[in-house]
Design an enzyme around this catalytic site. Structure first.
Site, short mmCIF file in Angstrom:
data_model
loop_
_atom_site.label_atom_id
_atom_site.label_comp_id
_atom_site.label_asym_id
_atom_site.label_seq_id
_atom_site.Cartn_x
_atom_site.Cartn_y
_atom_site.Cartn_z
CB CYS A 122 -0.94 -0.02 1.22
SG CYS A 122 -2.36 1.11 1.01
CB CYS A 124 -1.95 4.67 3.56
SG CYS A 124 -1.78 3.10 4.44
CE LYS A 197 -7.83 -1.48 4.67
NZ LYS A 197 -6.48 -1.06 4.20
CE LYS A 250 -7.18 -3.73 8.26
NZ LYS A 250 -5.96 -3.11 7.72
#
Length: 326
Positions: A122, A124, A197, A250
């Site tokens: 990812c 982020c 998610k 998730k």
């Protein structure tokens, strides 16, 4: 002597601990667990995450000892999250050859080669704005982000990652990463997709650990609405068609119905992510003496397996290893 009454005596199979163990339908074992670790740049750093008691940010010089401890406990897989010293708008640290996840992966595969490395894929943690992709017009640009995610995946595999786990929830991320890995000569590296998610309030402590809080807005345009169930099937179906090898749900605890739906509908290993908020709530209650931590944790993790999870990503993995060994 026959029963006076005509009813079933189910308690016969609960009469002792040995009897209950013999007929137990769902069993936890250490092969079920993946332990998340947070690796930071710098040296001599082992810093407890304030909102996650017992979870630490560690620098590279502590990683070998951490891996050896996990291996001694019977934990065979880690999910590696990186916390870089510098960030930028493109999240270039995510796919740099000297990025923190890449360096940690090389170290783990060199020093503890039997440890399975799952790389979080990812942006982020690496972007200055804290979002999971490239920002255009104050929103995440889906397609522009895919190229950077593919570069990140290839870079992580080149460093030695055994499994790629893209967590960004961009449309098409599995197919783009699959094509990138295949084109780079890694057709046998599996993708553990964060297929389902949700935009959950349970992620707060993780953002302390990974330093990934969005600097504006939220992630609701790309993570799922917690109210939706059928959408989860659509998301998982797309990822399977695009080449996912594992499907992550998730969070886990409040989404056991989704875990079961995914298990019932797809022929692939299902992974439940027992997320940071679920962990921290239990730790806080235990520290206040309000619960029996061991019994509660084992109960809820067993519920995840009973719901259909084949694997569980959990910050409790070390605790569970000790409890199961008692």
């Amino acid at each position: 002597m026959t029963d006076k009454y005509d009813f079933k005596r189910h308690r016969r199979l609960r009469s002792s601990a040995a009897m209950r163990s013999m007929v137990r339908e769902t069993q936890l074992q250490m092969d079920d667990f993946i332990y998340p670790i947070f690796v930071v740049e710098g040296n001599d750093i082992k810093k407890e995450v304030p909102s996650m008691p017992g979870v630490f940010q560690v620098s590279l010089d502590y990683v070998k000892a951490e891996m050896e401890e996990l291996q001694s406990l019977g934990i065979k897989a880690v999910m590696v999250f990186g916390v870089p010293a510098e960030k930028d708008e493109q999240g270039t640290g995510a796919f740099a050859d000297t990025g923190i996840v890449q360096e940690a992966t090389r170290l783990i595969k060199r020093e503890v080669p039997r440890m399975l490395v799952v790389a979080d894929t990812c942006l982020c943690e690496y972007t200055s704005h804290g979002h999971c992709g490239v920002i255009h017009n104050h929103d995440v640009d889906n397609d522009a982000s895919l190229e950077l995610l593919a570069k990140t995946a290839v870079s992580q595999v080149e460093a030695g990652a055994d499994i790629i786990a893209p967590s960004n929830m961009m449309d098409g991320f599995v197919t783009v990463i699959r094509h990138a890995l295949d084109g780079a000569g890694y057709p046998n590296v599996p993708i553990m997709s964060y297929a389902v998610k949700y935009a959950s309030a349970f992620y707060g402590p993780f953002r302390d650990a990974a330093d990934s809080t969005p600097q504006f807005g939220d992630r609701k345009t790309y993570q799922m609405d917690p109210s939706n169930r059928l959408e989860a099937i659509r998301e998982a179906e797309s990822d399977m068609e695009e080449g996912a090898d594992f499907l992550i749900v998730k969070p886990a605890m409040s989404y056991l119905d989704i875990v079961r739906d995914v298990k019932n509908n797809f022929n692939a290993p299902v992974v439940a992510y027992n997320v940071s908020g679920e962990y921290s709530m239990v730790k806080a209650a235990a520290q206040n003496g309000w619960i029996n931590e061991k019994e509660l944790v084992l109960e809820k993790l067993t519920a995840m397996k009973r719901a259909g999870a084949d694997l569980i990503i959990s910050y409790f993995a070390k605790d569970v290893a000790k409890w199961l060994g008692e």
